[in-house]
Write a protein that holds these residues in place. Structure first.
Motif, PDB file in Angstrom:
ATOM      1  N   PHE A  80     -38.427  28.173 -35.280  1.00  0.00           N
ATOM      2  CA  PHE A  80     -37.881  26.862 -35.626  1.00  0.00           C
ATOM      3  C   PHE A  80     -37.783  25.995 -34.368  1.00  0.00           C
ATOM      4  CE2 PHE A  80     -34.388  23.820 -36.074  1.00  0.00           C
ATOM      5  CZ  PHE A  80     -34.774  23.171 -37.233  1.00  0.00           C
ATOM      6  N   ALA A  81     -38.104  24.726 -34.517  1.00  0.00           N
ATOM      7  CA  ALA A  81     -37.964  23.769 -33.414  1.00  0.00           C
ATOM      8  C   ALA A  81     -37.774  22.384 -34.011  1.00  0.00           C
ATOM      9  CB  ALA A  81     -39.189  23.789 -32.508  1.00  0.00           C
ATOM     10  N   CYS A  82     -37.026  21.526 -33.288  1.00  0.00           N
ATOM     11  CA  CYS A  82     -36.847  20.145 -33.738  1.00  0.00           C
ATOM     12  C   CYS A  82     -36.515  19.274 -32.530  1.00  0.00           C
ATOM     13  CB  CYS A  82     -35.731  20.048 -34.788  1.00  0.00           C
ATOM     14  SG  CYS A  82     -34.075  20.381 -34.155  1.00  0.00           S
ATOM     15  N   LYS A  83     -36.619  17.954 -32.692  1.00  0.00           N
ATOM     16  CA  LYS A  83     -36.267  17.046 -31.612  1.00  0.00           C
ATOM     17  C   LYS A  83     -34.753  16.962 -31.481  1.00  0.00           C
ATOM     18  CE  LYS A  83     -36.958  12.665 -32.175  1.00  0.00           C
ATOM     19  NZ  LYS A  83     -37.645  11.378 -32.381  1.00  0.00           N
ATOM     20  N   HIS A  84     -34.273  16.631 -30.291  1.00  0.00           N
ATOM     21  CA  HIS A  84     -32.833  16.726 -30.029  1.00  0.00           C
ATOM     22  C   HIS A  84     -32.019  15.762 -30.871  1.00  0.00           C
ATOM     23  CE1 HIS A  84     -32.648  12.982 -27.650  1.00  0.00           C
ATOM     24  NE2 HIS A  84     -31.337  13.150 -27.630  1.00  0.00           N
ATOM     25  N   ARG A  85     -32.579  14.627 -31.275  1.00  0.00           N
ATOM     26  CA  ARG A  85     -31.814  13.655 -32.050  1.00  0.00           C
ATOM     27  C   ARG A  85     -31.478  14.131 -33.460  1.00  0.00           C
ATOM     28  NH1 ARG A  85     -33.724   7.415 -31.088  1.00  0.00           N
ATOM     29  NH2 ARG A  85     -32.385   6.984 -29.290  1.00  0.00           N
ATOM     30  N   GLU A 127     -33.942  13.797 -42.147  1.00  0.00           N
ATOM     31  CA  GLU A 127     -34.979  14.267 -41.225  1.00  0.00           C
ATOM     32  C   GLU A 127     -34.779  15.735 -40.868  1.00  0.00           C
ATOM     33  OE1 GLU A 127     -33.170  11.597 -40.825  1.00  0.00           O
ATOM     34  OE2 GLU A 127     -34.485   9.844 -40.535  1.00  0.00           O
ATOM     35  N   LEU A 128     -33.534  16.135 -40.656  1.00  0.00           N
ATOM     36  CA  LEU A 128     -33.259  17.537 -40.342  1.00  0.00           C
ATOM     37  C   LEU A 128     -33.571  18.420 -41.546  1.00  0.00           C
ATOM     38  CD1 LEU A 128     -32.224  19.752 -38.487  1.00  0.00           C
ATOM     39  CD2 LEU A 128     -29.888  19.145 -39.149  1.00  0.00           C
ATOM     40  N   GLU A 129     -33.198  17.958 -42.722  1.00  0.00           N
ATOM     41  CA  GLU A 129     -33.501  18.735 -43.932  1.00  0.00           C
ATOM     42  C   GLU A 129     -35.010  18.893 -44.104  1.00  0.00           C
ATOM     43  OE1 GLU A 129     -32.665  18.656 -48.731  1.00  0.00           O
ATOM     44  OE2 GLU A 129     -31.073  18.182 -47.286  1.00  0.00           O
ATOM     45  N   ALA A 130     -35.761  17.819 -43.875  1.00  0.00           N
ATOM     46  CA  ALA A 130     -37.214  17.892 -44.009  1.00  0.00           C
ATOM     47  C   ALA A 130     -37.802  18.891 -43.020  1.00  0.00           C
ATOM     48  CB  ALA A 130     -37.829  16.512 -43.799  1.00  0.00           C
ATOM     49  N   ARG A 131     -37.241  18.937 -41.810  1.00  0.00           N
ATOM     50  CA  ARG A 131     -37.740  19.885 -40.807  1.00  0.00           C
ATOM     51  C   ARG A 131     -37.437  21.312 -41.219  1.00  0.00           C
ATOM     52  NH1 ARG A 131     -40.252  22.715 -39.067  1.00  0.00           N
ATOM     53  NH2 ARG A 131     -40.787  23.357 -36.942  1.00  0.00           N
ATOM     54  N   VAL A 132     -36.267  21.569 -41.776  1.00  0.00           N
ATOM     55  CA  VAL A 132     -35.918  22.923 -42.221  1.00  0.00           C
ATOM     56  C   VAL A 132     -36.782  23.326 -43.417  1.00  0.00           C
ATOM     57  CG1 VAL A 132     -34.086  24.401 -43.140  1.00  0.00           C
ATOM     58  CG2 VAL A 132     -33.561  22.748 -41.328  1.00  0.00           C
ATOM     59  N   VAL A 133     -37.020  22.403 -44.326  1.00  0.00           N
ATOM     60  CA  VAL A 133     -37.872  22.690 -45.486  1.00  0.00           C
ATOM     61  C   VAL A 133     -39.284  23.044 -45.023  1.00  0.00           C
ATOM     62  CG1 VAL A 133     -38.986  21.666 -47.511  1.00  0.00           C
ATOM     63  CG2 VAL A 133     -36.533  21.336 -47.131  1.00  0.00           C
ATOM     64  N   ARG A 134     -39.810  22.301 -44.046  1.00  0.00           N
ATOM     65  CA  ARG A 134     -41.136  22.606 -43.513  1.00  0.00           C
ATOM     66  C   ARG A 134     -41.153  23.992 -42.864  1.00  0.00           C
ATOM     67  NH1 ARG A 134     -41.698  18.314 -40.865  1.00  0.00           N
ATOM     68  NH2 ARG A 134     -41.634  18.919 -38.665  1.00  0.00           N
ATOM     69  N   TYR A 135     -40.077  24.318 -42.162  1.00  0.00           N
ATOM     70  CA  TYR A 135     -39.946  25.643 -41.544  1.00  0.00           C
ATOM     71  C   TYR A 135     -39.971  26.739 -42.617  1.00  0.00           C
ATOM     72  CZ  TYR A 135     -37.455  29.542 -39.273  1.00  0.00           C
ATOM     73  OH  TYR A 135     -37.076  30.779 -38.809  1.00  0.00           O
TER      74      TYR A 135
END
Length: 255
Positions: free
Chosen positions: A73-78, A93-101
């Motif tokens: 898992f990785a994401c931008k700091h914001r 945006e955070l939810e979308a990143r977790v869903v992609r993960y």
């Protein structure tokens, strides 16, 4: 004051404040200092730096621990800690990143989202506890009752002013930021908690800017200018002047 005249005043204030690039904690601290109307001094600057740098922009060690628990898992700091002082520690945006993960690693979507949310809530609670304690110690507020609520007001204002600064027209990247409307609601909630009667005019003005200016960055410019122009006087008058007297007894001075 008519709204048209008020917006003209805001435009003039924005010019006089000479918009700065919000690329460092120093720029956010400059905004916080103007918004609160207090004379700059080392202990106040250290507290504001702590909020801007350690509580909002610094993701470590939480981010490394998060990646260790969720390999790959990785994401931008914001996407972390830019949620607002008392807002839900989550964003689309955070939810979308977790869903992609979850798709990338064939993980159960619902259970993984619940786990990530619980981790964000726990870390936000830990950070807010540190922030509240530091704020109480700085301003001499007790850890409970009305004093604790007063400390939360100062913590909320400083925290949320950083987020408004991230939206202003000198910024190019707004991805991952908390909704500006939610940041404004958080600010209004803090004002009302400190003094619901004295807060009414400023709350109405903040809400009006949100309704009348559709462009997010121009809205942030106007909000920041409004806060710099009106919040210092609100703090002086809050609770019949009790907050001002508390600050002055602690050795703080207004500009």
């Amino acid at each position: 004051m008519k709204f048209g005249r008020w917006m003209a005043l805001l435009a003039a204030l924005m010019v006089s404040f000479a918009v700065r690039a919000h690329g460092s904690w120093q720029e956010h601290v400059a905004d916080m200092t103007e918004v609160m109307g207090l004379r700059e001094e080392p202990r106040l600057r250290a507290w504001m730096k702590f909020i801007s740098s350690d509580m909002i922009d610094k993701c470590e060690p939480f981010y490394s621990e998060l990646k260790a628990r969720h390999e790959g898992f990785a994401c931008k700091h914001r996407l972390l800690f830019h949620w607002g002082y008392d807002a839900e520690p989550w964003s689309p945006e955070l939810e979308a990143r977790v869903v992609r993960y979850c798709r990338e690693y064939d993980l159960d979507r619902d259970s993984t989202l619940r786990l990530f949310r619980s981790e964000m809530v726990a870390e936000q609670k830990r950070r807010n506890a540190l922030l509240n304690r530091r704020t109480e110690e700085l301003f001499g507020f007790a850890h409970g009752g009305r004093d604790a609520a007063s400390a939360r007001f100062f913590a909320s204002v400083a925290y949320n002013v950083h987020l408004v600064g991230d939206y202003t027209s000198d910024n190019r990247d707004l991805a991952g930021l908390q909704s500006l409307d939610r940041v404004v609601r958080s600010l209004c909630h803090a004002l009302q908690d400190l003094d619901p009667v004295a807060a009414k005019p400023l709350v109405k003005a903040l809400e009006r800017v949100g309704r009348e200016e559709p462009d997010l960055q121009k809205r942030a410019d106007a909000l920041l200018a409004l806060l710099k122009q009106q919040l210092p006087d609100f703090i002086r008058r809050a609770q019949g002047g009790a907050i001002r007297r508390r600050l002055e007894a602690r050795g703080f001075a207004f500009r």
